[in-house]
Write an enzyme that holds these catalytic residues in place. Structure first.
Site, PDB file in Angstrom:
ATOM      1  CG  ASP A  10      -1.642   1.247   1.468  1.00  0.00           C
ATOM      2  OD1 ASP A  10      -2.353   1.685   0.538  1.00  0.00           O
ATOM      3  OD2 ASP A  10      -1.520   1.835   2.566  1.00  0.00           O
ATOM      4  CG  ASP A  12      -1.644   8.431   2.561  1.00  0.00           C
ATOM      5  OD1 ASP A  12      -0.787   8.574   3.448  1.00  0.00           O
ATOM      6  OD2 ASP A  12      -2.466   9.319   2.276  1.00  0.00           O
ATOM      7  CE  LYS A 182      -5.146  -0.691  -1.830  1.00  0.00           C
ATOM      8  NZ  LYS A 182      -3.913  -0.206  -1.162  1.00  0.00           N
ATOM      9  CG  ASP A 207      -2.090   2.172   6.594  1.00  0.00           C
ATOM     10  OD1 ASP A 207      -1.938   2.014   5.359  1.00  0.00           O
ATOM     11  OD2 ASP A 207      -2.854   3.033   7.072  1.00  0.00           O
TER      12      ASP A 207
END
Length: 256
Positions: A10, A12, A182, A207
């Site tokens: 990922d 950000d 996603k 995250d």
């Protein structure tokens, strides 16, 4: 378990927080790059081109090229290419989506008559764009959204995301879109094609439980949760389906 032979990352919250790099992740990816270990950045952002994503990462010290980037716009174009090569598409979105579609040979039309309506984040959205999209869907166009993110983090706070824009067409046409990004599993297969590995050989690093981790779980691949962004360990432990691994930061991860 099979040895790890590649990583999906990922952006950000995993590689950076807003405009600040997360140094543990930067160092980890640079080690992968130095040893030729396969990896790919997988992002729901459909407004940026892979070149723009790579440039942002390079500015933060990541040794990366555009070939290491998969956006939801790219995945959308690849998905439609498999379904209907040469389709006519009415698009709501920005340059990243337009370029991804045109590079796959699609005719992007401004008319409310198309084989597909594709919605990506559009920060210049107008009533007329939504009206044409609604008319095309009501006339039989297939309805695809690059991702369902209802809000996106910015320096100003959380702003409307692509899922929020998509919902306008969902409500007015009473048609549900097919989501590409996603946590839907579509991009897993496309990412694996790009790096030439199997589901058993890769790990998704992220995250955000709702997007990154569920993306890996839904796609049948292992997941590594890092506590550098949206969700912390207390939240993760409350979930019914847990990530395969969890670390505070990638400084702790030694499987590669």
């Amino acid at each position: 378990m099979n040895p790890i032979k590649g990583y999906l990352f990922d952006l950000d919250g995993t590689m950076y927080a807003g405009t600040a790099p997360i140094q543990a992740a930067v160092d980890f990816v640079n080690r992968l790059e130095a040893t030729g270990f396969p990896y790919l950045f997988v992002t729901n952002n459909a407004s940026m081109t892979p070149e723009q994503v790579a440039d942002k990462l390079v500015s933060m010290g990541v040794h990366v090229t555009p070939e290491h980037v998969l956006t939801s716009a790219m995945a959308t174009a690849r998905y439609i290419e498999k379904m209907t090569p040469g389709a006519t598409i009415y698009m709501i979105g920005e340059d990243g989506l337009r370029l991804a579609l045109e590079e796959r040979g699609f005719h992007v039309t401004e008319e409310a008559k198309a084989d597909y309506v594709v919605v990506g984040l559009d920060r210049h959205i107008t009533y007329e764009k939504l009206a044409k999209g609604a008319l095309a869907i009501r006339s039989g166009a297939r309805f695809i959204s690059t991702n369902g993110d209802i809000a996106i983090p910015t320096e100003r706070g959380f702003l409307p995301g692509n899922g929020a824009l998509t919902s306008v067409l969902t409500v007015t046409t009473e048609k549900d879109p097919f989501f590409i990004g996603k946590p839907e599993p579509v991009m897993v297969d496309i990412a694996l094609e790009m790096i030439g590995l199997t589901k058993e050989e890769v790990v998704m690093v992220g995250d955000n439980y709702h997007t990154d981790i569920l993306f890996g779980i839904n796609g049948g691949i292992r997941t590594l949760h890092v506590n550098s962004g949206v969700h912390g360990p207390a939240f993760i432990q409350e979930q019914e389906k847990l990530p395969t691994y969890m670390v505070e930061s990638l400084d702790e991860w030694t499987h590669a």
